[in-house]
Write a protein that holds these residues in place. Structure first.
Motif, mmCIF file in Angstrom:
data_model
loop_
_atom_site.group_PDB
_atom_site.id
_atom_site.type_symbol
_atom_site.label_atom_id
_atom_site.label_comp_id
_atom_site.label_asym_id
_atom_site.label_seq_id
_atom_site.Cartn_x
_atom_site.Cartn_y
_atom_site.Cartn_z
ATOM 1 N N VAL A 43 0.838 -1.272 -0.005
ATOM 2 C CA VAL A 43 -0.030 0.112 0.059
ATOM 3 C C VAL A 43 0.868 1.376 -0.072
ATOM 4 O O VAL A 43 1.761 1.520 0.839
ATOM 5 N N ILE A 44 0.485 2.145 -0.941
ATOM 6 C CA ILE A 44 1.307 3.406 -0.963
ATOM 7 C C ILE A 44 0.568 4.537 -0.554
ATOM 8 O O ILE A 44 0.913 5.335 0.112
ATOM 9 N N LYS A 45 -0.824 4.660 -1.021
ATOM 10 C CA LYS A 45 -1.689 5.454 -0.709
ATOM 11 C C LYS A 45 -3.258 4.808 -0.129
ATOM 12 O O LYS A 45 -3.403 3.880 -0.811
ATOM 13 N N CYS A 46 -3.446 5.492 0.834
ATOM 14 C CA CYS A 46 -4.962 4.961 1.602
ATOM 15 C C CYS A 46 -5.725 6.013 2.271
ATOM 16 O O CYS A 46 -4.872 6.875 2.914
ATOM 17 N N GLU A 47 -6.988 5.896 2.120
ATOM 18 C CA GLU A 47 -7.491 6.808 3.103
ATOM 19 C C GLU A 47 -7.350 6.429 4.565
ATOM 20 O O GLU A 47 -7.783 7.311 5.469
ATOM 21 N N ALA A 48 -7.150 5.167 4.894
ATOM 22 C CA ALA A 48 -6.609 4.856 6.239
ATOM 23 C C ALA A 48 -5.165 4.715 6.428
ATOM 24 O O ALA A 48 -4.412 4.167 5.866
ATOM 25 N N ASP A 49 -4.773 5.944 7.084
ATOM 26 C CA ASP A 49 -3.392 6.264 7.283
ATOM 27 C C ASP A 49 -2.658 5.008 7.744
ATOM 28 O O ASP A 49 -1.322 5.052 7.631
ATOM 29 N N GLU A 50 -3.115 4.415 8.652
ATOM 30 C CA GLU A 50 -2.539 3.380 9.317
ATOM 31 C C GLU A 50 -2.104 2.052 8.446
ATOM 32 O O GLU A 50 -1.416 1.330 8.796
ATOM 33 N N ILE A 51 -2.614 2.036 7.211
ATOM 34 C CA ILE A 51 -2.509 1.067 6.318
ATOM 35 C C ILE A 51 -1.255 1.260 5.438
ATOM 36 O O ILE A 51 -0.658 0.463 4.675
ATOM 37 N N ILE A 52 -0.917 2.625 5.259
ATOM 38 C CA ILE A 52 0.009 3.070 4.377
ATOM 39 C C ILE A 52 1.620 2.422 4.644
ATOM 40 O O ILE A 52 1.812 2.440 5.972
ATOM 41 N N GLY A 53 2.090 1.963 3.570
ATOM 42 C CA GLY A 53 3.375 1.022 3.955
ATOM 43 C C GLY A 53 3.166 -0.302 4.076
ATOM 44 O O GLY A 53 4.318 -0.756 4.308
ATOM 45 N N LYS A 54 2.032 -0.920 4.487
ATOM 46 C CA LYS A 54 1.822 -2.185 4.811
ATOM 47 C C LYS A 54 1.358 -3.129 3.591
ATOM 48 O O LYS A 54 1.125 -2.449 2.488
ATOM 49 N N LYS A 55 1.879 -4.372 3.804
ATOM 50 C CA LYS A 55 1.455 -5.230 2.720
ATOM 51 C C LYS A 55 -0.028 -5.776 3.239
ATOM 52 O O LYS A 55 -0.193 -6.308 4.361
ATOM 53 N N ILE A 56 -1.109 -5.722 2.299
ATOM 54 C CA ILE A 56 -2.504 -6.371 2.741
ATOM 55 C C ILE A 56 -2.713 -7.282 1.669
ATOM 56 O O ILE A 56 -2.435 -7.157 0.329
ATOM 57 N N SER A 57 -3.936 -8.094 1.688
ATOM 58 C CA SER A 57 -4.369 -8.981 0.974
ATOM 59 C C SER A 57 -5.930 -8.599 0.666
ATOM 60 O O SER A 57 -6.559 -8.063 1.556
ATOM 61 N N ILE A 58 -6.306 -8.335 -0.729
ATOM 62 C CA ILE A 58 -7.496 -7.667 -1.244
ATOM 63 C C ILE A 58 -8.150 -8.693 -2.041
ATOM 64 O O ILE A 58 -7.306 -9.356 -3.087
ATOM 65 N N SER A 59 -9.455 -8.946 -2.229
ATOM 66 C CA SER A 59 -10.112 -9.761 -3.293
ATOM 67 C C SER A 59 -9.848 -9.205 -4.388
ATOM 68 O O SER A 59 -9.946 -8.020 -4.890
ATOM 69 N N TYR A 60 -9.624 -10.365 -5.404
ATOM 70 C CA TYR A 60 -9.402 -9.654 -6.957
ATOM 71 C C TYR A 60 -10.595 -8.851 -7.312
ATOM 72 O O TYR A 60 -10.445 -7.940 -8.396
ATOM 73 N N LYS A 61 -11.636 -9.014 -6.819
ATOM 74 C CA LYS A 61 -12.732 -8.325 -7.157
ATOM 75 C C LYS A 61 -12.901 -6.940 -6.840
ATOM 76 O O LYS A 61 -13.684 -6.328 -7.347
ATOM 77 N N GLN A 62 -12.015 -6.623 -5.833
ATOM 78 C CA GLN A 62 -11.995 -5.445 -5.297
ATOM 79 C C GLN A 62 -11.013 -4.332 -5.863
ATOM 80 O O GLN A 62 -10.819 -3.349 -5.387
ATOM 81 N N VAL A 63 -10.157 -5.180 -6.673
ATOM 82 C CA VAL A 63 -8.948 -4.349 -7.517
ATOM 83 C C VAL A 63 -9.216 -3.907 -8.938
ATOM 84 O O VAL A 63 -9.872 -4.860 -9.797
ATOM 85 N N LYS A 64 -8.547 -3.022 -9.393
ATOM 86 C CA LYS A 64 -8.706 -2.456 -10.841
ATOM 87 C C LYS A 64 -7.127 -2.114 -11.356
ATOM 88 O O LYS A 64 -6.703 -1.442 -10.469
ATOM 89 N N LYS A 65 -6.712 -2.678 -12.227
ATOM 90 C CA LYS A 65 -5.411 -2.321 -12.825
ATOM 91 C C LYS A 65 -5.387 -0.824 -13.208
ATOM 92 O O LYS A 65 -6.232 -0.441 -13.978
ATOM 93 N N LEU A 66 -4.281 -0.259 -12.551
ATOM 94 C CA LEU A 66 -4.315 1.262 -13.124
ATOM 95 C C LEU A 66 -3.573 1.346 -14.523
ATOM 96 O O LEU A 66 -2.550 0.687 -14.792
ATOM 97 N N PRO A 67 -4.068 2.139 -15.373
ATOM 98 C CA PRO A 67 -3.419 2.135 -16.643
ATOM 99 C C PRO A 67 -1.867 2.868 -16.542
ATOM 100 O O PRO A 67 -1.696 3.479 -15.630
ATOM 101 N N ILE A 68 -1.089 2.251 -17.426
ATOM 102 C CA ILE A 68 0.217 2.922 -17.461
ATOM 103 C C ILE A 68 0.068 4.455 -18.043
ATOM 104 O O ILE A 68 -0.441 4.689 -19.134
ATOM 105 N N SER A 69 0.563 5.254 -17.459
ATOM 106 C CA SER A 69 0.526 6.677 -17.781
ATOM 107 C C SER A 69 1.868 7.225 -18.419
ATOM 108 O O SER A 69 2.807 6.989 -18.043
ATOM 109 N N LYS A 70 1.812 8.147 -19.281
ATOM 110 C CA LYS A 70 3.047 8.658 -19.939
ATOM 111 C C LYS A 70 3.170 10.041 -19.262
ATOM 112 O O LYS A 70 2.363 10.867 -19.042
#
Length: 112
Positions: A43-70
């Motif tokens: 986790v790099i950014k999160c609305e819950a500050d205590e999670i920033i910098g941690k590794k968490i498991s999330i259901s694949y149904k709850q994630v969306k791949k971010l596009p590669i930006s130029k």
């Protein structure tokens, strides 16, 4: 997102996800667990500050791949440099710093 889309996700992909309590999380995939249907996210950014910098498991149904930006401007590069520093990605930091220096050199040459 169907299970077929889950196969599109891979280690290193940047994702935007939603935690069970609805908070938005942005990070990158550390690993995938097909048997549990989850992705392990650094986790790099999160609305819950205590999670920033941690590794968490999330259901694949709850994630969306971010596009590669130029990257097209100085502000974007500076933001990505901060991100590279916060993730400890030295090679990315060096690459982005070189782009920033090239931009500065180009601006200086144009002023002459």
């Amino acid at each position: 997102m169907s299970l077929n889309n889950y196969a599109i996700l891979k280690t290193g992909d940047w994702i935007k996800g939603k935690l069970q309590d609805g908070e938005i999380v942005i990070g990158y995939i550390e690993s995938l667990d097909f048997s549990k249907g989850t992705v392990r996210v650094s986790v790099i950014k999160c609305e819950a500050d205590e999670i920033i910098g941690k590794k968490i498991s999330i259901s694949y149904k709850q994630v969306k791949k971010l596009p590669i930006s130029k990257v097209v401007n100085k502000e974007q590069i500076l933001f990505l440099i901060d991100l590279a520093l916060s993730t400890g990605d030295e090679s990315w930091f060096i690459e982005l710093s070189a782009k920033l220096n090239s931009m500065k050199q180009l601006v200086n040459e144009a002023k002459q």
